[in-house]
Design a protein around this motif. Structure first.
Motif, short mmCIF file in Angstrom:
data_model
loop_
_atom_site.label_atom_id
_atom_site.label_comp_id
_atom_site.label_asym_id
_atom_site.label_seq_id
_atom_site.Cartn_x
_atom_site.Cartn_y
_atom_site.Cartn_z
N GLU A 258 10.90 -15.32 26.63
CA GLU A 258 9.88 -15.32 25.58
C GLU A 258 9.13 -16.66 25.56
N SER B 72 1.76 -17.05 18.11
CA SER B 72 1.70 -15.95 19.05
C SER B 72 2.91 -16.02 19.96
N ALA B 73 3.47 -14.88 20.30
CA ALA B 73 4.60 -14.84 21.24
C ALA B 73 4.47 -13.64 22.16
N PHE B 74 4.97 -13.81 23.37
CA PHE B 74 4.94 -12.73 24.36
C PHE B 74 6.01 -13.01 25.41
#
Lengths: 112, 157
Positions: free
Chosen positions: A23, A78-80
């Protein structure tokens, strides 16, 4: 207009194994002014000023692209996820309505 | 205050205006000329994905039931996909149907992401639906929506 207080922050794991999905979390201090508010004293519309584009490359290859609209909160988080490939730099670029560009680079340490 | 809840697929402007004093109060307190409705959320979605049939399922939206502060509401969207070259999520778009503008964010993915997942924080003006649309490389589109009650709107004012 150069800002001084824009501080992009990125968090990635210290080490990852090849093939792992890890992540990536980002946080940028930015007012993200929607362009819909009026100044309380002057009654004038406060011009829109948001980060509208985000680009992330990993070892030179684009791994994530995002378009943001005024409904993103101030100081956008924001995370991805990304698949670990080779050790190398991950580069983040944020572009706002004033065409100002903020960048940040972190190293991805891949073992095994 | 359920009357202003745009759960129904179609809600007329008149119905919307009748939607109770609390909503009206919040709205008049804000200098907004435009207002997203389920119709223009739908139009915004169609602008991006065209007239592709939107299927239900495969999308998981994590969102609180009630947001006390509409200014920063955590949202997580994940899409069930193998994320291979042949079968992956190309993009996830987030919309709302009660904010001044329907669009929130578009995230573009590929097989190198491993997981189609995005986590953001959004602004919500009032009680409304958050809509996530996923575009697959196969040409399919999926849609999911979740209602959230907002006690204090977050678009400033």
């Amino acid at each position: 207009m150069t800002r001084k207080n824009i501080n992009p922050r990125v968090r990635v794991p210290k080490k990852v194994k090849q093939g792992d999905v890890f992540e990536v979390k980002t946080l940028v201090t930015h007012p993200m002014e929607t362009g819909l508010r009026n100044d309380k004293e002057t009654g004038q519309k406060i011009p829109r000023d948001i980060i509208n584009k985000v680009n992330v490359t990993y070892n030179g290859k684009e791994v994530m692209k995002a378009i943001w609209h005024p409904a993103m909160s101030a100081n956008p988080y924001s995370a991805f996820f990304v698949v670990a490939d080779q050790s190398g730099p991950m580069t983040f670029t944020w572009i706002d309505d004033n065409a100002e560009i903020y960048t940040k680079e972190v190293m991805i340490n891949v073992e095994g | 205050m359920e009357t202003g809840n745009p759960q129904r697929p179609v809600i007329g402007r008149r119905d919307f205006l009748k939607a109770g004093s609390t909503t009206a109060l919040i709205l008049t307190a804000l200098p907004l000329s435009a207002e997203a409705t389920p119709e223009n959320a739908k139009a915004a979605i169609e602008k991006i994905i065209g007239s592709t049939v939107q299927k239900e399922g495969r999308i998981n939206i994590v969102l609180a039931e009630i947001a006390e502060n509409g200014g920063t509401v955590p949202l997580k969207v994940s899409v069930d996909s193998p994320m291979t070259v042949e079968d992956h999520v190309q993009a996830v778009h987030v919309f709302t149907d009660g904010n001044p503008l329907p669009e929130v964010a578009s995230y573009f993915f590929g097989p190198h992401n491993g997981k189609a997942y995005m986590s953001i924080r959004l602004r919500l003006l009032k009680t409304q639906n958050v809509i996530a649309v996923a575009q697959m490389i196969t040409g399919e589109s999926f849609v999911a929506r979740k209602n959230i009650k907002v006690t204090i709107g977050g678009c400033g004012g």
